[in-house]
Design a protein around this motif. Structure first.
Motif, short mmCIF file in Angstrom:
data_model
loop_
_atom_site.label_atom_id
_atom_site.label_comp_id
_atom_site.label_asym_id
_atom_site.label_seq_id
_atom_site.Cartn_x
_atom_site.Cartn_y
_atom_site.Cartn_z
N PRO A 104 0.83 -1.20 0.00
CA PRO A 104 0.00 0.00 0.00
C PRO A 104 0.87 1.26 0.00
N SER A 105 0.47 2.25 -0.76
CA SER A 105 1.27 3.47 -0.87
C SER A 105 1.25 4.29 0.42
N ASP A 106 0.40 3.94 1.37
CA ASP A 106 0.37 4.60 2.66
C ASP A 106 1.49 4.08 3.57
N PHE A 107 2.14 2.99 3.20
CA PHE A 107 3.20 2.40 4.02
C PHE A 107 4.55 2.98 3.62
N TRP A 108 5.24 3.56 4.58
CA TRP A 108 6.54 4.19 4.35
C TRP A 108 7.57 3.62 5.31
N THR A 109 8.82 3.56 4.89
CA THR A 109 9.90 3.18 5.80
C THR A 109 10.25 4.38 6.68
N TYR A 110 10.96 4.11 7.74
CA TYR A 110 11.40 5.18 8.64
C TYR A 110 12.29 6.16 7.89
N SER A 111 13.17 5.64 7.03
CA SER A 111 14.05 6.51 6.24
C SER A 111 13.26 7.45 5.35
N ASP A 112 12.20 6.93 4.73
CA ASP A 112 11.34 7.77 3.88
C ASP A 112 10.68 8.87 4.71
N LEU A 113 10.18 8.53 5.88
CA LEU A 113 9.54 9.54 6.74
C LEU A 113 10.54 10.62 7.12
N LEU B 88 10.86 9.58 14.48
CA LEU B 88 9.99 8.92 15.45
C LEU B 88 10.80 8.59 16.70
N THR B 89 10.14 8.60 17.84
CA THR B 89 10.80 8.18 19.07
C THR B 89 10.99 6.67 19.04
N ALA B 90 11.81 6.15 19.93
CA ALA B 90 12.02 4.70 19.99
C ALA B 90 10.70 3.98 20.25
N GLU B 91 9.87 4.54 21.10
CA GLU B 91 8.57 3.94 21.40
C GLU B 91 7.66 3.96 20.17
N GLU B 92 7.62 5.08 19.45
CA GLU B 92 6.81 5.16 18.23
C GLU B 92 7.32 4.18 17.18
N ARG B 93 8.63 4.08 17.05
CA ARG B 93 9.20 3.16 16.06
C ARG B 93 8.82 1.71 16.36
N GLU B 94 8.68 1.39 17.62
CA GLU B 94 8.32 0.03 18.00
C GLU B 94 6.82 -0.22 17.91
N ASN B 95 6.02 0.75 18.31
CA ASN B 95 4.58 0.55 18.43
C ASN B 95 3.76 0.90 17.19
N MET B 96 4.34 1.62 16.24
CA MET B 96 3.57 2.06 15.07
C MET B 96 3.84 1.23 13.81
N ILE B 97 4.55 0.14 13.93
CA ILE B 97 4.87 -0.70 12.77
C ILE B 97 3.58 -1.34 12.23
N VAL B 98 3.39 -1.23 10.92
CA VAL B 98 2.20 -1.82 10.28
C VAL B 98 2.56 -2.96 9.32
N GLY B 99 3.83 -3.16 9.06
CA GLY B 99 4.27 -4.21 8.15
C GLY B 99 5.78 -4.16 8.01
N GLU C 243 -1.17 7.51 9.77
CA GLU C 243 -1.12 7.39 11.23
C GLU C 243 -0.05 8.30 11.83
N VAL C 244 1.10 8.36 11.18
CA VAL C 244 2.20 9.21 11.67
C VAL C 244 1.79 10.68 11.62
N ILE C 245 1.23 11.11 10.49
CA ILE C 245 0.80 12.51 10.33
C ILE C 245 -0.28 12.87 11.35
N ASN C 246 -1.26 11.99 11.49
CA ASN C 246 -2.35 12.27 12.42
C ASN C 246 -1.87 12.35 13.86
N LYS C 247 -0.97 11.46 14.23
CA LYS C 247 -0.45 11.48 15.61
C LYS C 247 0.46 12.68 15.83
N ARG C 248 1.36 12.92 14.91
CA ARG C 248 2.35 13.99 15.08
C ARG C 248 1.70 15.37 15.09
N TYR C 249 0.73 15.58 14.21
CA TYR C 249 0.13 16.91 14.06
C TYR C 249 -1.29 16.99 14.62
N ASN C 250 -1.71 15.95 15.36
CA ASN C 250 -3.02 15.93 15.99
C ASN C 250 -4.11 16.25 14.97
#
Length: 98
Positions: A33-42, A50-61, A80-87
Motif C-alpha cells: 500500500p502506498s500509505d506504508f513508508w519506511t522510517y528513512s522515507d519519513l 519517530l521516538t524509539a517507542e513510536e518506532r516500536e509501536n507504530m509498525i504496520v508491516g 497514522e504518523v501525520i495524524n499522531k504527530r500533528y493531531n
C-alpha cells in the motif's frame, strides 16, 4: 520488537509479528500500500523522526527490498504518523495517474 544494529528486523521476529511482509520481488498482483513508508522515507521526505517507542509501536508491516538487505525494514502508516504527530484527522486516498 527491536531492530538489529543496522536498523533491520530479523526474519524470526517479522514472522512472529503476524504483520504483512512485502518485497520488490513479489509478483505484480501483490503490492505494498502506498500509505506504508519506511522510517528513512519519513525522515527524508517529512523530516520527522519517530521516538524509539513510536518506532516500536507504530509498525504496520515489513519490507525486504533485496536479497542483500540484512533483514527487514519496518513500515509505518503515513496517515497514522501525520495524524499522531500533528493531531489531525487526515485521510489518505491513493491517487492513480491515468
Amino acid at each position: 520488537m527491536k531492530p538489529n544494529e543496522y536498523g533491520f528486523y530479523d526474519e524470526k521476529i517479522v514472522r512472529k509479528s503476524g504483520l504483512s511482509v512485502y518485497s520488490f520481488e513479489d509478483s505484480g498482483d501483490r503490492y505494498m500500500p502506498s500509505d506504508f513508508w519506511t522510517y528513512s522515507d519519513l525522515k527524508d521526505v517529512l523530516k520527522i523522526s519517530l521516538t524509539a517507542e513510536e518506532r516500536e509501536n507504530m509498525i504496520v508491516g515489513f519490507q525486504c527490498s533485496s536479497k542483500q538487505q540484512k533483514g527487514f525494514s519496518a513500515l509505518y502508516s503515513f496517515t497514522e504518523v501525520i495524524n499522531k504527530r500533528y493531531n489531525m484527522n487526515a485521510k489518505f486516498f491513493a491517487q492513480f495517474d491515468e
